[in-house]
Enzyme design. Structure first.
Site, PDB file in Angstrom:
ATOM      1  NE  ARG A   1      -3.625  -0.095   0.228  1.00  0.00           N
ATOM      2  CZ  ARG A   1      -5.036  -0.496  -0.578  1.00  0.00           C
ATOM      3  NH1 ARG A   1      -5.189  -1.054  -1.844  1.00  0.00           N
ATOM      4  NH2 ARG A   1      -5.751   0.272  -0.848  1.00  0.00           N
TER       5      ARG A   1
ATOM      6  CD  GLU B   1      -1.565   3.951  -5.866  1.00  0.00           C
ATOM      7  OE1 GLU B   1      -3.012   3.459  -6.247  1.00  0.00           O
ATOM      8  OE2 GLU B   1      -0.485   3.330  -5.557  1.00  0.00           O
TER       9      GLU B   1
ATOM     10  CG  HIS C   1      -1.786   0.260  -6.922  1.00  0.00           C
ATOM     11  ND1 HIS C   1      -2.508   0.749  -6.101  1.00  0.00           N
ATOM     12  CD2 HIS C   1      -2.112  -1.404  -6.864  1.00  0.00           C
ATOM     13  CE1 HIS C   1      -2.983   0.378  -5.038  1.00  0.00           C
ATOM     14  NE2 HIS C   1      -3.005  -1.505  -5.621  1.00  0.00           N
TER      15      HIS C   1
END
Length: 532
Positions: free
Chosen positions: A231, A260, A278
């Protein structure tokens, strides 16, 4: 009209197929906010991935909403407290991407060790510089795993195959369990000082945000390579960039970021940083598994079943198959209890007896609590908000599990103390008729009964004497109320008696009062045990 399932982002065809037969499946672009809010007005469920924001405003725009499903693991884009306050279930797919995420961490570690990304970019730009991109072997190195949850364990098992020494930091795992995995547990400081590679596999919580910062990076083993595919925010990106610039950290593999989408980071300036957008869950397999998992959860939720992957339900995880038939029984016992008690109890105990207690039966307390308040409050009562409704009203609900039982192999009892000092109880069991589960009441406030826990039940308490059954039957018949079943229970002739009737239609309050007055009943109540 079938319940409406709103799909706000792309979902696997197999997942849509799960829903198509039983629900009205509709589609909307979840990033188009006005369109989303409009479509939510008729939605019973909404399925999203990561781009659609389901916040308090979105939940308020959906008066029929029962479940929010995130086809993935993280819930950063779902305002769970707002959903919980409204009694809306939130589900995700917690195991759908664990293999993909573990493999991504391995891929980043290897890419950083061998300078794969920068060497590839240089060669494509016309440069053949083998010596510039000399890397290191993984074999024989110490790999520190920060977090031995499901993904951390998968990562550890895979990287162990490279002939590495594994150490781990996780304050929530027992040393014996770590030893079974071939991992030595250490403190965080020791892990930082000893590791040649560090891979992070923690959830994002207030305690873990910034876990690896300037202070921690100051004590790492020189030349360490750090991977974060868990994370964003667990590693301080600026502090990591500074450590790389100073040469204390030899490289990093980063898949997640504090904010993000991320297109600008101090880490992007370094050739020895492999950065990906990601991609941990970005495999065809993970996407399909996530969509299929949440589609099944949505179907369960809209059918009133317990959903194991609900993140805001206060119960154990997987419900054993033997326990599942007791869920509707416990809920109906809760409804019957409230009817017989005539109000909310001060405290309630859900007793479960029999061999069934070898399983985790904690979910039965939750189901009974849901039933206790179904006729008490105007709002929809769900597995999500039932505990909150009990807490708001000061009702303590506890669970008692007892291996022994009397006549029934399995017996569930809802027993409560009322504010006036009285104690009321309702008991029931599940029998089987072919492939069908039959729910039965076996006891109501101390009276032995045997009647189906279904339909609309009337409870009339009175002094035993001739003619009472006929009087009640006549009154209901004249009012067009059909009696499906009836049972009279008494402790002794001429003593206190309980008449329990199953009727086909709901009675108005006036008719129930008239029936009670016609026989001089000391108590009269009705419980709606029809399936929702």
């Amino acid at each position: 009209m079938n319940p409406v399932v709103l799909i706000a982002e792309e979902l696997a065809p197999a997942a849509i197929e799960v829903l198509a037969h039983d629900f009205d499946v509709r589609h909307v672009d979840g990033t188009d906010r006005p369109a989303l809010l409009s479509a939510l007005s008729e939605a019973d469920a909404v399925i999203v991935r990561s781009a659609t924001q389901i916040d308090a405003e979105a939940i308020a725009a959906a008066p029929r909403l029962k479940v929010v499903a995130r086809a993935g693991v993280g819930l950063d884009n779902v305002e769970v407290p707002a959903a919980t306050a409204r009694g809306v279930m939130v589900v995700n797919a917690p195991t759908s991407n664990i293999v993909s995420a573990a493999e991504q961490a391995v891929a980043l570690l290897l890419a950083v060790a061998r300078n794969t990304a920068s060497a590839s970019a240089a060669l494509k730009a016309g440069e053949w510089k083998r010596s510039k991109y000399t890397g290191v072997e993984v074999q024989g190195k110490t790999v520190g795993v920060v977090g031995l949850g499901r993904i951390g364990v998968l990562f550890a098992s895979r990287i162990a195959a490279f002939g590495t020494r594994l150490i781990a930091y996780d304050p929530y795992i027992q040393p014996a369990r770590a030893a079974q995995l071939g991992v030595r547990l250490v403190g965080l400081e020791e892990l930082l000082r000893e590791s040649d590679f560090i891979s992070i596999h923690l959830p994002k919580t207030p305690e873990t945000v910034g876990l690896i910062g300037e202070k921690e990076l100051a004590i790492v083993k020189p030349g360490v390579r750090i991977v974060n595919a868990a994370r964003g925010g667990l590693v301080d990106e600026q502090a990591l960039a500074n450590a790389i610039a100073e040469g204390r950290v030899a490289g990093a593999g980063v898949d997640v970021y504090g904010k993000e989408p991320c297109t600008s980071s101090p880490l992007f300036a370094f050739d020895n940083v492999v950065a990906t957008p990601h991609l941990g869950a970005s495999t065809n397999e993970a996407q399909d598994k996530a969509g299929l998992a949440v589609a099944k959860s949505v179907k369960l939720a809209l059918q009133g079943e317990f959903v194991p992957d609900a993140v805001n339900v206060q119960a154990g995880g997987v419900v054993a198959e033997d326990v599942r038939p007791l869920l509707p029984l416990a809920e109906k016992l809760g409804r019957a209890f409230t009817a017989v008690a005539g109000g909310v109890a001060a405290s309630v105990t859900v007793e479960v007896r029999g061999e069934i207690v070898a399983h985790d039966v904690s979910v039965l307390k939750l189901a009974a609590t849901k039933g206790l308040f179904s006729s008490v409050v105007e709002e929809q009562v769900t597995y999500v908000n039932a505990p909150h409704l009990a807490a708001e009203r000061g009702v303590e609900v506890t669970l008692a599990s007892l291996a022994e039982t009397a006549e029934q192999p399995t017996l569930v009892t809802v027993r409560g103390a009322l504010p006036d000092g009285r104690t009321v109880s309702v008991s029931g069991t599940v029998t089987h008729s072919g492939a069908r589960d039959v729910l039965k009441l076996t006891e109501v406030d101390g009276f032995d009964v045997e009647i189906g826990a279904e339909g609309i039940l009337l409870f009339l308490r009175y002094a035993d004497r001739p003619g009472v059954v006929g009087t009640v039957g006549t009154l209901l018949g004249e009012s067009g109320i059909n009696i499906a079943a009836m049972q009279v229970a008494r402790r002794e002739a001429g003593g206190e008696t309980l008449m329990t009737l199953t009727v086909d239609q709901a009675l108005g309050a006036d008719l129930l009062t008239s029936a009670a007055e016609s026989i001089g009943a000391t108590a009269a109540s009705a419980a709606d045990l029809r399936d929702e």
